[in-house]
Design an enzyme around this catalytic site. Structure first.
Site, PDB file in Angstrom:
ATOM      1  N   ARG A  51     -11.679  39.626  -3.963  1.00 34.19           N
ATOM      2  CA  ARG A  51     -10.454  39.939  -4.697  1.00 34.19           C
ATOM      3  C   ARG A  51     -10.628  41.016  -5.765  1.00 34.19           C
ATOM      4  O   ARG A  51      -9.857  41.965  -5.845  1.00 34.19           O
ATOM      5  CB  ARG A  51      -9.919  38.690  -5.429  1.00 34.19           C
ATOM      6  CG  ARG A  51      -9.076  37.793  -4.620  1.00 34.19           C
ATOM      7  CD  ARG A  51      -9.330  36.367  -5.036  1.00 34.19           C
ATOM      8  NE  ARG A  51     -10.693  36.033  -4.689  1.00 34.19           N
ATOM      9  CZ  ARG A  51     -11.061  35.581  -3.485  1.00 34.19           C
ATOM     10  NH1 ARG A  51     -10.164  35.350  -2.589  1.00 34.19           N
ATOM     11  NH2 ARG A  51     -12.340  35.347  -3.186  1.00 34.19           N
ATOM     12  N   THR A  52     -11.632  40.847  -6.610  1.00 30.62           N
ATOM     13  CA  THR A  52     -11.733  41.727  -7.779  1.00 30.62           C
ATOM     14  C   THR A  52     -12.021  43.156  -7.337  1.00 30.62           C
ATOM     15  O   THR A  52     -11.339  44.099  -7.752  1.00 30.62           O
ATOM     16  CB  THR A  52     -12.818  41.215  -8.740  1.00 30.62           C
ATOM     17  OG1 THR A  52     -12.604  39.824  -8.945  1.00 30.62           O
ATOM     18  CG2 THR A  52     -12.762  41.930 -10.066  1.00 30.62           C
ATOM     19  N   LYS A  80     -34.599  50.042  -6.185  1.00 25.81           N
ATOM     20  CA  LYS A  80     -35.886  50.726  -6.425  1.00 25.81           C
ATOM     21  C   LYS A  80     -36.368  50.510  -7.852  1.00 25.81           C
ATOM     22  O   LYS A  80     -37.365  51.088  -8.272  1.00 25.81           O
ATOM     23  CB  LYS A  80     -35.731  52.228  -6.176  1.00 25.81           C
ATOM     24  CG  LYS A  80     -35.241  52.595  -4.798  1.00 25.81           C
ATOM     25  CD  LYS A  80     -35.035  54.114  -4.726  1.00 25.81           C
ATOM     26  CE  LYS A  80     -34.069  54.482  -3.632  1.00 25.81           C
ATOM     27  NZ  LYS A  80     -33.482  55.815  -3.842  1.00 25.81           N
ATOM     28  N   ARG A 101     -19.229  44.750 -12.036  1.00 26.78           N
ATOM     29  CA  ARG A 101     -19.543  43.314 -12.027  1.00 26.78           C
ATOM     30  C   ARG A 101     -21.059  43.181 -11.988  1.00 26.78           C
ATOM     31  O   ARG A 101     -21.727  43.864 -11.208  1.00 26.78           O
ATOM     32  CB  ARG A 101     -18.934  42.623 -10.808  1.00 26.78           C
ATOM     33  CG  ARG A 101     -19.420  41.201 -10.639  1.00 26.78           C
ATOM     34  CD  ARG A 101     -18.691  40.444  -9.559  1.00 26.78           C
ATOM     35  NE  ARG A 101     -17.356  40.088  -9.998  1.00 26.78           N
ATOM     36  CZ  ARG A 101     -16.543  39.276  -9.321  1.00 26.78           C
ATOM     37  NH1 ARG A 101     -16.941  38.752  -8.181  1.00 26.78           N
ATOM     38  NH2 ARG A 101     -15.340  38.998  -9.789  1.00 26.78           N
ATOM     39  N   HIS A 129     -14.714  37.207 -17.626  1.00 30.07           N
ATOM     40  CA  HIS A 129     -14.055  37.819 -16.465  1.00 30.07           C
ATOM     41  C   HIS A 129     -12.660  38.243 -16.937  1.00 30.07           C
ATOM     42  O   HIS A 129     -11.653  37.663 -16.540  1.00 30.07           O
ATOM     43  CB  HIS A 129     -13.983  36.811 -15.320  1.00 30.07           C
ATOM     44  CG  HIS A 129     -13.665  37.400 -13.974  1.00 30.07           C
ATOM     45  ND1 HIS A 129     -13.131  38.664 -13.815  1.00 30.07           N
ATOM     46  CD2 HIS A 129     -13.811  36.886 -12.728  1.00 30.07           C
ATOM     47  CE1 HIS A 129     -12.966  38.889 -12.517  1.00 30.07           C
ATOM     48  NE2 HIS A 129     -13.376  37.829 -11.836  1.00 30.07           N
TER      49      HIS A 129
END
Ligand code: CP
Length: 300
Positions: A51-52, A80, A101, A129
């Site tokens: 969703r986000t 890396k 995120r 959030h």
């Protein structure tokens, strides 16, 4: 507001301004379709998301912006060993706004300190959030007509559920809020959030069962146990919202969930008009469009 990394940045006034803009966008999306013409957005997601990420991408495209993204940031040079600060420095030279995120609680603050372009926090560890809670309060306001006086039950994972923490922060800007908490013992609301509610004169009731939640509650807000954030097995959710349970509440009680759901909400209520979680997720697009316009200086 040049970045949105925490709900504690908002005053009631700035929150209402963003929600009003999201409402206008939802009512008349065509008016905003060219607002970010020529701009580039970089969504970078170090944790899974449906969703986000996709609603931030939809929101950017609906505003006329273009997107540069790797589907999974674990495939970026992070693999890396590149530091978060170097990744952010590089992206800030490519894009006009970064949506991130990350699994670390402090990631959004780190990103802001190394970026010359706006940062939007799309979820930081177990802490915050903000874009989710902005669309949550948008949905509550849309359904109830106001946020003041909301009686809300929070369920599920009140420890690791960052959507819960951010939502409580935004609700604390309003008057007459009352909160009931129902979860397995291991997932009860941490003291620091209880204290935050107390500091805002918000009553918090810790419940042992659904029968302690008043039947005229406005919002039942369930969440998934965030098993990816802790070691050990605490078993499945035991407090499940299904048709029989929902029948005990009034017709104006709405059921919300940030999704994804596991067993918390039974599919037998999906067609009940009180089950608003899919609509809630779809509200992510106008709300995230309003977030872009706010941090990029295009909000009226
Ligand atoms: N609500 C939410 O954050 O969903 P995703 O993890 O799918 O983005």
């Amino acid at each position: 507001m040049n970045n949105i990394i925490s709900c504690n940045q908002f005053t009631r006034e700035s929150l209402e301004k963003l929600l009003d803009l999201a409402k206008k966008i939802k009512e008349n999306p065509n008016e905003y379709k060219n607002k970010l013409d020529g701009k580039i957005i970089a969504p970078i997601f170090f944790e899974p998301s449906t969703r986000t990420r996709l609603s931030f991408e939809t929101a950017a495209l609906r505003l006329g912006a273009k997107i540069i993204a790797t589907e999974n940031a674990q495939n970026s040079s992070t693999k890396k060993g590149e530091s978060l600060q170097d990744t952010i420095r590089i992206l800030a030279g490519y894009a006009d706004c970064i949506v991130m995120r990350h699994n670390s609680d402090d990631s959004a603050e780190i990103a802001v300190s190394y970026s010359k372009v706006p940062i939007i926090n799309a979820g930081s560890g177990k802490k915050e959030h903000p874009s989710q809670s902005l669309l949550d309060v948008f949905t509550i306001r849309e359904k109830r007509g106001k946020i003041d006086g909301t009686k809300i039950a929070i369920l599920g994972d009140l420890v690791y559920g960052r959507t819960i923490h951010s939502l409580l922060e935004l609700l604390s800007l309003y008057d007459g809020i009352e909160v009931w908490g129902l979860s397995k013992e291991a997932f009860r609301l941490p003291e620091k959030y209880k204290k935050m509610l107390e500091d805002h004169n918000i009553k918090y009731h810790e419940c042992a069962g659904f029968d302690e939640i008043p039947r005229d509650i406005d919002v039942l807000y369930h969440t998934r146990i965030q098993s990816e954030r802790f070691d050990g097995d605490f078993g499945k959710e035991e407090f499940i919202i299904n048709k029989a349970l929902l029948s005990k509440f009034l017709q104006n009680t709405i059921v919300m969930h940030p999704l994804p759901r596991l067993d918390e909400i039974s599919e037998d209520i999906d067609d009940d008009p009180r089950a608003v979680y899919f609509e809630q997720a779809h509200n992510g697009v106008p709300v995230r469009m309003a977030m872009y316009l706010t941090v990029m200086g295009y909000a009226e």
